[in-house]
Write a protein that holds these residues in place. Structure first.
Motif, PDB file in Angstrom:
ATOM      1  N   ILE A 170      -3.140   2.348  63.110  1.00  0.00           N
ATOM      2  CA  ILE A 170      -2.497   3.374  64.618  1.00  0.00           C
ATOM      3  C   ILE A 170      -1.677   3.838  64.618  1.00  0.00           C
ATOM      4  CG2 ILE A 170      -1.477   1.693  66.502  1.00  0.00           C
ATOM      5  CD1 ILE A 170      -4.133   2.853  68.498  1.00  0.00           C
ATOM      6  N   LEU A 171      -1.155   5.652  64.838  1.00  0.00           N
ATOM      7  CA  LEU A 171      -0.199   5.683  64.619  1.00  0.00           C
ATOM      8  C   LEU A 171       0.548   5.293  66.243  1.00  0.00           C
ATOM      9  CD1 LEU A 171      -2.041   9.461  63.771  1.00  0.00           C
ATOM     10  CD2 LEU A 171      -1.101   8.009  62.736  1.00  0.00           C
ATOM     11  N   ARG A 172       1.828   5.321  65.641  1.00  0.00           N
ATOM     12  CA  ARG A 172       2.616   5.090  67.028  1.00  0.00           C
ATOM     13  C   ARG A 172       3.630   6.664  67.132  1.00  0.00           C
ATOM     14  NH1 ARG A 172       3.411  -1.096  67.440  1.00  0.00           N
ATOM     15  NH2 ARG A 172       1.134  -1.335  65.841  1.00  0.00           N
ATOM     16  N   ILE A 230      -9.852  17.580  54.885  1.00  0.00           N
ATOM     17  CA  ILE A 230      -8.701  16.302  54.165  1.00  0.00           C
ATOM     18  C   ILE A 230      -7.477  16.464  54.398  1.00  0.00           C
ATOM     19  CG2 ILE A 230      -7.465  17.568  51.776  1.00  0.00           C
ATOM     20  CD1 ILE A 230      -9.796  19.690  50.914  1.00  0.00           C
ATOM     21  N   ALA A 231      -6.993  17.261  55.746  1.00  0.00           N
ATOM     22  CA  ALA A 231      -6.046  17.023  56.618  1.00  0.00           C
ATOM     23  C   ALA A 231      -6.505  15.939  57.151  1.00  0.00           C
ATOM     24  CB  ALA A 231      -5.783  18.094  57.876  1.00  0.00           C
ATOM     25  N   ARG A 232      -7.439  15.389  57.773  1.00  0.00           N
ATOM     26  CA  ARG A 232      -7.910  14.323  58.453  1.00  0.00           C
ATOM     27  C   ARG A 232      -7.727  12.678  57.473  1.00  0.00           C
ATOM     28  NH1 ARG A 232      -9.174  13.875  63.236  1.00  0.00           N
ATOM     29  NH2 ARG A 232     -10.488  12.590  63.299  1.00  0.00           N
ATOM     30  N   SER A 233      -8.196  13.167  56.401  1.00  0.00           N
ATOM     31  CA  SER A 233      -8.504  12.068  55.831  1.00  0.00           C
ATOM     32  C   SER A 233      -7.148  11.579  55.490  1.00  0.00           C
ATOM     33  CB  SER A 233      -9.760  11.993  54.361  1.00  0.00           C
ATOM     34  OG  SER A 233      -8.543  12.930  53.066  1.00  0.00           O
ATOM     35  N   ASN A 234      -6.001  11.981  55.320  1.00  0.00           N
ATOM     36  CA  ASN A 234      -4.587  11.762  54.686  1.00  0.00           C
ATOM     37  C   ASN A 234      -3.891  11.310  55.920  1.00  0.00           C
ATOM     38  OD1 ASN A 234      -4.742  12.922  52.717  1.00  0.00           O
ATOM     39  ND2 ASN A 234      -4.521  14.934  52.943  1.00  0.00           N
ATOM     40  N   MET A 235      -4.591  10.662  57.262  1.00  0.00           N
ATOM     41  CA  MET A 235      -4.374  10.542  58.431  1.00  0.00           C
ATOM     42  C   MET A 235      -2.722   9.184  58.319  1.00  0.00           C
ATOM     43  SD  MET A 235      -5.280  11.266  62.097  1.00  0.00           S
ATOM     44  CE  MET A 235      -6.534  10.343  62.672  1.00  0.00           C
TER      45      MET A 235
END
Lengths: 340, 280
Positions: free
Chosen positions: A276-278, B254-259
């Motif tokens: 999860i992003l913090r 592609i951007a979202r897959s690198n999240m």
């Protein structure tokens, strides 16, 4: 003589400074003494206005009377005649808009803390009772319940008590629906949900996880399998996006995704397998209760700063004073920004 | 708990498993996916179905060991169990009325392109397959593709097997040479699918791509797998995973897959360290 105090016995809570750094339950529950004292505030009204405010018509004055007598197990039995999930409902039911809104004591002063008493009774039972739940005699009829959220579990519990053979089908790996993926641990500990589900299992309810009705099995197939009725409690469905620029950027979460990561997948834990992003700075768009829960959750994860964007007026939030007061108290000690 | 009925390493980083899941096997179709958890507290991981045996009640998965979860999965052996296995999710690949198609697979994506090729082949459709890999050691399922295709072209980045180059080169040549495909079906890395679409678009050949974004529940509840398709928000789990390639916003995907890339890298490191400790 009734306890004529105008105020409810306060709900003990974790120290705000401590609870801001953990995910344990915020409200810690009444002591026996507080429960006895609060029960004594009930006037035992003949016409029972509180019962009319309860969606499942729990015999509220009766169970409170048993609490006053110190017979907590009997109080539990009275509640469980009408409710399959007392420990859950005692925590997350909006009693202030339901039973407690109708309480005569609320005309002058605060209503009786019915929800707090319900919770106390359920917790007492779970902790002390050695009573073994036994499955009632089966009537030979099979019912399928789709979804193991509050609707499905309640339906399953009521049917099982009437002797039906109930199987609950759940798409996720854990039963509980929104109780496990949506409501945070600090509002409703997951072991409480698990305990309530255990109780249903003892009543003979079968729970099948990882079955997506409509995909793994169809409703027609359920009938073919011998189920004579199917109850569909599949939940709120898809989140709606607003179609605004940037909402698919990295770091933009739907409420459901954020809650699911954090609650169901336990991403708040340091070693969680689910990420999860913090972030240090967070904006919340929207103004429903859900957003407040997110906010609280974010608080523990982020600790820095919030921005709340909402189209709903602030007074909508003020209706839920129980949760709000706690939030404001902490918010005022931090950099809290609300843009309305 | 779901039993691993068989396990086979297809190459140094790609593993094939057959999982006993009769309910899933009964309904599975090419193009659909499952979600699994290796163990309790594990993450939910979607994998496109690589095959199924309705009679044996097994579903085939083929995965590349890239992250923490695939590493854990790869540590499981035949006869052992995984915690959860749910599906089939998403919609099957549309195969109606197709007379001639080109299937373009890239890397481990070939594993899920194969059942589509097999299904079309069985339906009497003319199948031209182009499968691409980094090098010879990473080639998988070549024989299976050969059996399911009227024409097979193997590509490697370094020329160690088949032709040297990218899958888009022979695709372009085939189209230029007059092959009239009803559809091109591309399954592989996002970048590959993006370039397949750029290749086919000038010729107006309908191109379907199979999207595999970050996902949690897989039932349409969370919205984590959302994509922009034709300017609208679509969920890969319930609207896909197949989409019209001309409409997909690949750069966004592609951007979202690198999240979670930094997270994944850290996790993998931790896992490797654990493995090292075991070896000692």
């Amino acid at each position: 003589m009734a306890n004529m105090s105008l105020n409810k016995n306060p709900m003990p809570t974790q120290d705000p400074k401590v609870r801001a750094k953990n995910f344990l339950e915020v409200a810690t529950g009444y002591s026996e003494q507080a429960a006895l004292d609060e029960a004594a505030r009930c006037l035992n009204c003949k016409n029972m206005p509180c019962v009319s405010g309860c969606p499942v018509n729990i015999h509220i004055p009766d169970f409170i009377e048993k609490v006053r007598e110190g017979d907590f197990e009997e109080a539990y039995k009275i509640i469980s005649k009408s409710s399959s999930l007392p420990a859950v409902c005692g925590r997350v039911c909006p009693q202030e808009n339901q039973c407690e809104a109708k309480c005569v004591r609320g005309i002058k002063g605060e209503p009786v803390g019915i929800g707090r008493l319900e919770r106390f009774v359920a917790d007492w039972h779970n902790e002390h009772s050695s009573a073994v739940e036994t499955a009632p005699e089966k009537n030979g009829h099979k019912v399928a319940v789709v979804g193991s959220g509050p609707a499905g579990l309640t339906c399953a519990g009521d049917l099982a008590k009437s002797g039906y053979e109930v199987t609950v089908f759940e798409a996720l790996h854990t039963a509980g629906g929104v109780l496990v993926y949506g409501i945070p641990e600090f509002r409703l500990p997951k072991k409480i949900v698990a305990k309530e589900i255990e109780t249903l299992k003892k009543l003979g309810v079968k729970i099948e996880t990882n079955i997506i009705i409509g995909k793994t099995l169809t409703v027609d197939e359920l009938f073919d399998m011998g189920f004579e009725a199917v109850f569909i409690g599949s939940g709120a469905g898809l989140p709606r996006f607003m179609g605004i620029d940037g909402e698919n950027l990295k770091g933009v979460y739907s409420a459901n995704e954020f809650l699911t990561r954090s609650n169901l997948m336990k991403a708040y834990e340091e070693n969680s397998a689910t990420p999860i992003l913090r972030a240090e700075k967070v904006a919340v768009v929207g103004g429903e209760m859900l957003r407040w829960m997110l906010q609280e959750r974010r608080f523990a994860l982020a600790q820095k700063r919030f921005i709340l964007y909402t189209v709903a007026p602030l007074k909508n939030f003020l209706q839920d004073r129980k949760r709000l007061s706690m939030l404001w108290r902490r918010a005022l000690n931090s950099n809290f920004f609300a843009i309305l | 708990m779901y039993k691993i009925v068989s396990k086979k390493e297809l190459n140094s980083t790609v593993t094939m498993m057959d999982i006993y899941a009769p309910f899933v096997a009964k309904k599975a179709e090419a193009g659909q996916f499952i979600i699994l958890r290796v163990n309790e507290d594990g993450e939910r991981m979607p994998l496109t179905i690589a095959g199924f045996d309705r009679e044996a009640g097994t579903v085939r998965i083929i995965f590349q060991v890239v992250g923490a979860t695939t590493t854990l999965l790869n540590q499981k052996n035949e006869g052992e169990y995984i915690e959860d296995f749910a599906g089939p999710l998403g919609n099957p690949t549309k195969t109606d009325n197709l007379k001639k198609v080109a299937i373009v697979g890239g890397g481990v994506g070939c594993a899920i392109a194969l059942p589509v090729a097999q299904k079309l082949h069985k339906l009497g459709c003319e199948v031209h397959s182009i499968i691409g890999f980094r090098n010879e050691d990473l080639v998988i399922l070549e024989d299976e593709f050969k059996a399911a295709s009227d024409k097979l072209i193997v590509m490697t980045d370094d020329g160690s097997k088949g032709r040297r180059g990218l899958v888009t080169e022979p695709l372009k040549e085939l189209i230029e040479s007059g092959e009239e495909y009803d559809e091109v079906i591309a399954i592989g890395p996002l970048v590959m699918m993006k370039f397949v679409v750029l290749t086919t678009k000038p010729y107006g050949v309908k191109t379907t791509v199979s999207m595999n974004p970050v996902m949690i529940d897989g039932t349409g509840m969370c919205g984590g797998c959302r994509l922009t398709v034709g300017g609208k928000v679509k969920f890969a789990c319930v609207d896909g995973p197949d989409f019209d390639g001309f409409l997909v916003d690949f750069d966004e995907a592609i951007a979202r897959s690198n999240m979670y890339k930094p997270f994944e890298e850290r996790k993998r490191e931790e896992n490797c360290n654990l493995l090292n400790m075991k070896v000692k």
